[in-house]
Design an enzyme around this catalytic site. Structure first.
Site, PDB file in Angstrom:
ATOM      1  N   GLY A 348       5.608   6.482 -21.603  1.00 18.56           N
ATOM      2  CA  GLY A 348       6.042   7.951 -21.344  1.00 18.56           C
ATOM      3  C   GLY A 348       7.446   8.047 -20.924  1.00 18.56           C
ATOM      4  N   GLY A 350      10.044   7.809 -22.842  1.00 21.59           N
ATOM      5  CA  GLY A 350      10.945   8.096 -24.304  1.00 21.59           C
ATOM      6  C   GLY A 350      11.462   9.508 -24.216  1.00 21.59           C
ATOM      7  N   CYS A 353       9.015  11.857 -25.530  1.00 21.67           N
ATOM      8  CA  CYS A 353       7.481  11.674 -25.269  1.00 21.67           C
ATOM      9  C   CYS A 353       6.961  12.661 -24.294  1.00 21.67           C
ATOM     10  CB  CYS A 353       7.613  10.321 -24.410  1.00 21.67           C
ATOM     11  SG  CYS A 353       7.950   8.965 -25.223  1.00 21.67           S
ATOM     12  N   MET A 435       6.519   9.523 -32.297  1.00 18.15           N
ATOM     13  CA  MET A 435       5.498   9.130 -33.187  1.00 18.15           C
ATOM     14  C   MET A 435       4.152   9.758 -32.872  1.00 18.15           C
ATOM     15  SD  MET A 435       7.026   7.299 -35.620  1.00 18.15           S
ATOM     16  CE  MET A 435       5.907   6.182 -36.504  1.00 18.15           C
ATOM     17  N   ARG A 448      -1.471   4.552 -33.566  1.00 15.53           N
ATOM     18  CA  ARG A 448      -0.678   4.209 -32.455  1.00 15.53           C
ATOM     19  C   ARG A 448      -1.110   4.985 -31.261  1.00 15.53           C
ATOM     20  NH1 ARG A 448       5.525   3.513 -33.263  1.00 15.53           N
ATOM     21  NH2 ARG A 448       6.374   3.538 -31.036  1.00 15.53           N
ATOM     22  N   SER A 518      27.485  10.520  -9.116  1.00 17.79           N
ATOM     23  CA  SER A 518      27.632   9.502 -10.138  1.00 17.79           C
ATOM     24  C   SER A 518      28.366  10.036 -11.522  1.00 17.79           C
ATOM     25  CB  SER A 518      26.175   8.832 -10.219  1.00 17.79           C
ATOM     26  OG  SER A 518      25.638   8.192  -9.235  1.00 17.79           O
TER      27      SER A 518
END
Ligand code: XMP
Length: 532
Positions: A348, A350, A353, A435, A448, A518
């Site tokens: 998860g 990605g 995703c 995917m 997958r 940052s």
């Protein structure tokens, strides 16, 4: 090199007690934050005493005893990221590409063959002319296809070399002449023998151009005088210039580029593992010289993936096997026991995703990597951080606990990624899709996500989205930025190697305010920083 907890030998400064309290080693840090799943932006790394010059930091790694990489970056087995062109670019720059499986098995085998047969610098399928064509035909071809060259090797119907049409005669005034009339005949041409140049084609072509002043193109032929390719002086000069500024390509013992491919752990209609198909598919990939096979699924801690790894390990003891994805120590042990060499960590993270949203599962990457790194098998398997990398700093953080990273999104806009370029409001984009998106699953990746044998009337449940990435340059440029950032991090941590990075890392939690601090802030940005 495998993960070790031993302190890096060039660690010269004694650690001050206050540093120890605020910047903790992995074990102390992640235990303090047990029950909280942290990702890259949740943490930062403390600097350490260093005598390491960033550009000298060694970023070599390995995925197994047999498969070594010069940079720890792998391109994801996604249908908008890795086909042969991307895999070639990854290997040329020291990494590895995993060719996706959203195509027929025969096509995937061909893609692997393309990488394994690739000769750097050689134009392998030059545009040729036939002897009875006219110069006018060549002029039309140049105009229609927008070619930026005017030299044409001439071949017969079997590909045998007959001559060369030089650019000087590809002109309107000669348009009525035949190629045969206009070409330099075979006996007047210099050529290189493909076997003689096999060991180092670039050096061979370079030596040829040095010797033959004024010649800018040379053809390569096989023992039957069949045309095998074309070198141009400008390509060779560019490659030699680039070589000085980049890492070595990753190659096998026969000097061919390394290439990986993904396979699925599919089942037959009766629910059993489809052994025959899996063995046939992988057998064909091995035949073409594939260096690593990745059993790619969203959930790797399953019976099917375990059985597939066991089957392939038994059948191909020497093949590097990558399996995943998991986010638990038990999952790592399970795949290691089955025989995997390297294990993909990530569920998860990605950029495309939606698994965490759709299924409510998955673990942010830093915690997932830490937990995985504590598995009993850590000493014998490599860990690959898969997904969620958006900048080079994420790679530095991931590499404190793993051996390599897989990137999808940061490579999907590169020119070597598959797919057409789209123009929207004057900006250029490439498609990038999960995917587990509906479209990708319809194209073949449903296995997958455990949805390959769905009832025809039932729509698959998507775990990914279809998106766009702004077009970026060549993979090489992106990798140079990413590796440069990784080396900077290693310099700050006093880590001359990736193994040393594991022991040198000291972690601190970062807050949203710290994150804001940052990134560039309170300025008007006129140029956006890339990958850093
Ligand atoms: P990045 O962040 O590099 O991530 O774009 C690439 C990785 O994401 C995984 N992947 C998916 N995960 N649904 C998911 O939950 C999907 O549709 C999907 N597609 C790819 C995969 O591990 C990849 O390497």
């Amino acid at each position: 090199m495998l993960y070790s907890n031993m302190a890096h030998s060039s660690e010269k400064s004694p650690t001050h007690s206050v540093d120890q309290v605020f910047y903790q080693e992995a074990d102390a840090f992640f235990k303090t934050h047990a029950h909280t799943a942290l990702t890259y932006d949740d943490i930062t790394l403390a600097t350490r005493y260093s005598d390491v010059l960033p550009r000298k930091a060694q970023v070599d790694t390995a995925l197994s005893e047999r498969l070594k990489l010069h940079i720890p970056i792998i391109s994801s087995d996604m249908d908008t990221v890795t086909e042969s062109e991307m895999a070639i670019a990854m290997a040329l720059n020291g990494g590895l590409g995993l060719i996706h499986y959203n195509m027929t098995e025969a096509q995937q085998v061909k893609e692997v063959a393309r990488v394994k047969n690739f000769v750097h610098g050689l134009i392998q399928e030059p545009i040729t002319a036939k002897p009875d064509q006219h110069i006018g035909d060549l002029l039309k071809l140049i105009e229609n296809k927008q070619y930026n060259f005017k030299t044409f090797p001439v071949v017969d119907t079997h590909g045998k070399l007959l001559g060369l049409v030089p650019s000087a005669v590809v002109k309107e005034r000669y348009k009525g002449r035949t190629v045969k009339e206009a070409m330099h005949a075979r006996k007047e041409l210099y050529t290189l023998d493909e076997v003689a140049i096999e060991k180092d084609p670039i050096a061979a072509a370079d030596a040829f151009f040095n010797e033959h002043l004024g010649i800018h193109k040379v053809l390569v032929v096989d023992k039957n005088d069949t045309l095998r390719g074309l070198f141009t002086l400008s390509d060779i000069e560019r490659i030699i210039e680039e070589r000085a500024a980049t890492v070595k390509p990753t190659r096998d013992a026969q000097f061919r580029l390394l290439c990986g491919a993904a396979v699925s752990a599919t089942r037959t209609a009766s629910g059993d593992l489809d052994k025959q198909r899996i063995l046939g598919h992988v057998g064909n990939l091995v035949q073409e010289g594939v260096d690593a096979v990745a059993i790619s699924t969203a959930h790797g801690h399953t019976l099917g993936v375990g059985e597939t790894v066991k089957l392939l390990r038994q059948e191909h003891p020497e093949l590097t096997l990558i399996a995943g994805n998991v986010t638990s120590a038990e999952g790592v042990d399970f795949l290691a026991d089955a025989g995997a060499d390297a294990i993909k960590i990530g569920q998860g993270p990605g950029s495309i995703c939606t698994t965490r949203i759709v299924a409510g599962v998955g673990i942010p990457q830093m915690t997932a990597l830490y937990v995985a790194s504590k598995s009993a098998s850590r000493g014998k398997v490599r860990l690959i951080a898969d997904g969620g990398i958006t900048k080079s700093g994420d790679i530095v953080k991931a590499m404190t606990l793993s051996d390599a990273v897989i990137c999808g999104g940061v490579l999907a806009g590169c020119k070597e990624a598959p797919g057409k370029i789209l123009e929207i409001n004057g900006k250029l984009y490439k498609e990038y899709r999960g995917m587990g998106s509906l479209e990708a699953m319809q194209a073949g990746s449903a296995a997958r996500y455990g949805q390959s044998n769905l009832d025809k009337n039932r729509k698959a449940t998507a775990e990914g989205v279809e998106a766009l990435k702004e077009v970026s340059g060549a993979v090489r440029e992106t990798l140079l930025q990413l590796v440069g950032g990784l080396q900077s991090g290693m310099g700050y941590l006093g880590a001359p190697s990736l193994e040393a990075l594991h022991s040198q890392a000291r972690f601190a939690r970062i807050t949203p305010a710290g994150q804001r601090e940052s990134a560039p802030h309170d300025i008007i940005e006129i140029k956006t920083a890339k990958n850093s």
